[in-house]
Design a protein around this motif. Sequence first.
Motif, PDB file in Angstrom:
ATOM      1  N   UNK A   1      46.598  43.853   9.099  1.00  0.00           N
ATOM      2  CA  UNK A   1      46.721  43.032   8.028  1.00  0.00           C
ATOM      3  C   UNK A   1      46.197  43.629   6.540  1.00  0.00           C
ATOM      4  N   UNK A   2      45.221  44.744   6.682  1.00  0.00           N
ATOM      5  CA  UNK A   2      44.729  45.371   5.473  1.00  0.00           C
ATOM      6  C   UNK A   2      45.823  46.309   5.228  1.00  0.00           C
ATOM      7  N   UNK A   3      46.583  46.857   5.972  1.00  0.00           N
ATOM      8  CA  UNK A   3      47.618  47.598   5.737  1.00  0.00           C
ATOM      9  C   UNK A   3      48.601  47.226   5.172  1.00  0.00           C
ATOM     10  N   UNK A   4      49.132  45.774   5.406  1.00  0.00           N
ATOM     11  CA  UNK A   4      50.315  45.057   5.164  1.00  0.00           C
ATOM     12  C   UNK A   4      50.098  44.602   3.448  1.00  0.00           C
ATOM     13  N   UNK A   5      48.569  44.567   3.177  1.00  0.00           N
ATOM     14  CA  UNK A   5      48.362  44.125   1.724  1.00  0.00           C
ATOM     15  C   UNK A   5      48.656  45.214   0.883  1.00  0.00           C
ATOM     16  N   UNK A   6      48.887  46.623   1.333  1.00  0.00           N
ATOM     17  CA  UNK A   6      49.084  47.731   0.391  1.00  0.00           C
ATOM     18  C   UNK A   6      50.458  47.296   0.125  1.00  0.00           C
ATOM     19  N   UNK A   7      51.130  47.120   1.031  1.00  0.00           N
ATOM     20  CA  UNK A   7      52.592  46.902   0.497  1.00  0.00           C
ATOM     21  C   UNK A   7      53.091  45.878  -0.376  1.00  0.00           C
ATOM     22  N   UNK A   8      52.207  44.612   0.106  1.00  0.00           N
ATOM     23  CA  UNK A   8      52.191  43.525  -0.827  1.00  0.00           C
ATOM     24  C   UNK A   8      51.948  43.849  -2.219  1.00  0.00           C
ATOM     25  N   UNK A   9      50.559  44.461  -2.542  1.00  0.00           N
ATOM     26  CA  UNK A   9      50.467  44.733  -3.837  1.00  0.00           C
ATOM     27  C   UNK A   9      51.414  45.776  -4.702  1.00  0.00           C
TER      28      UNK A   9
END
Length: 536
Positions: free
Chosen positions: A290-298
């Motif tokens: 999930x912390x990896x997915x936040x990168x793409x979200x930002x």
Amino acid sequence: MTKNVPVGDQPENIEAQVQEMILSFISNPNSLILAVSPANSDLATSDALKLAREVDPDGRRTLLVVSKLDLMDAGTDALEVLLGRVIPVRLGIIGVVNRSQHDINTQKSLEDSIKDEHVFLQRHYPSLVSRAGSRYLAKTLSKLLMHHIRDCLPELKTRVTVLIAQYQARLNSYGQPVEDHSATLLQIVTKFATDYCNTIEGTARHIQTSELCGGARICYIFHETFGRTLQSIDPLGGLTDLDILTAIRNATGPRPALFVPEVSFELLVKRQIKRLEEPSMRCVELVHEELQRIIQHCSSYSTQELLRFPKLHDSIVEVVTGLLRKRLPITNEMVHNLISIELAYINTKHPDFTDAAQVSASVNSQQVFLLFFLLLFILTLTSWILGFQADTLDGGKHWKTEKTVENKAQVPGFGSPSKTQAVNLLDTAVPISRKLSAKEQRDCEIIQRLINSYFLIVRKSIQDSVPKTVMHFLVNFVKEHLQSELVGQLYKQGLLQELLIESQETAQQRTEVAQMLEALKKANNIISEIRETHLW
């Protein structure tokens, strides 16, 4: 409109191309349709009227011009058509007399042509002379255009204003050309780090409504995914009565057990506690993903500036991914240590384990009580036998000795070698299908109750400590060190120029948007200058 026949190097589908071009204009509901048909042809088969009816079946936007009135056959006129009795159109029907090729060759002036047109209309259509001719057509078209502009002006001004705002926002999103590379990089990095942390905290500007994201998803992993997985683990799962009995026997050695050995309980409960490690590790993995997915979200929603600088975007992703990758084994090790800590010491004095221990103690007390009476009975029986033997004759003692020797001779290993049979006790199968004795059943129940009680204590502790460990060693650490990590690895003089190279696509789009914005502003100025007094 007339039929178009290919001439010279014109394509074969020239007619279809002309039709498509005309339809692209007259299909617009804001356009006025000027249909021109010659008077010396059948209006029922007019291509111009046919196309006009396709897009304007009620004739609300159509004005019909009947040309070449002077070329009609002798004895015929277009009076019925000009009066609107043949073809109904809402904007009217106007007849005109065109300049002939001879007039053009002799350079006849427009004034003379208009005068001759008026004379012709006065002679052949006296009742319509004020509503026909080229001058009347020009005035009518101008009047229709002004009316149409007046009707469309408010909506047009609103649309232009909205478009100006939209294009201005797009231009702002592309940003201005970079002048101070150091300040620009620090600004982008700081904004990304802030958006990343805000996404975890749930205070980001762009919050998704279609799925859980950031901190909300991490919370779901802790309390739904991980919590439910632990709750679904049976404390006695995979543990059979045979496993328990085997553990009890192995813990007692060569002597039969009078009580349930504590070693067997520790051995079995550790085996069950070990089952909590896999879901705990999976919890760490899910949070890391999930912390990896936040990168793409930002990158997609929060920091639009990153789209301008693809190299900077890739570098930021690489730095954050590296930080997460570096913290993952540390977090895994700490979670593994939590399980190892529980396995290192089985605290049977735990306050929540008192009830189960008391149950075990009470059962053991019952066993001691029964054993005491059993020993008392054996001692009484032994004293009676010894008293009986004291009154027995010597011949009887001799007989007893001989019987004893005879019995020993019948025991394998004590008699004749020819009658001896070797027996390997290790090859004897452990009975697993027989019904357990009362004592065995009681011992199993004691161990099961102790395991169940202690396992629930450990599971509750792991369910609470694993999320705390993940938050401290992974989530909070990344939040606190993200910006400093980005600045430390990216804010270098040798990298500033390279990282802030703008993509060619962004530069081209900025130029196009700026040009469109300038055109819209000019259109808005023109619309603002138009006053109703100028129109009428």
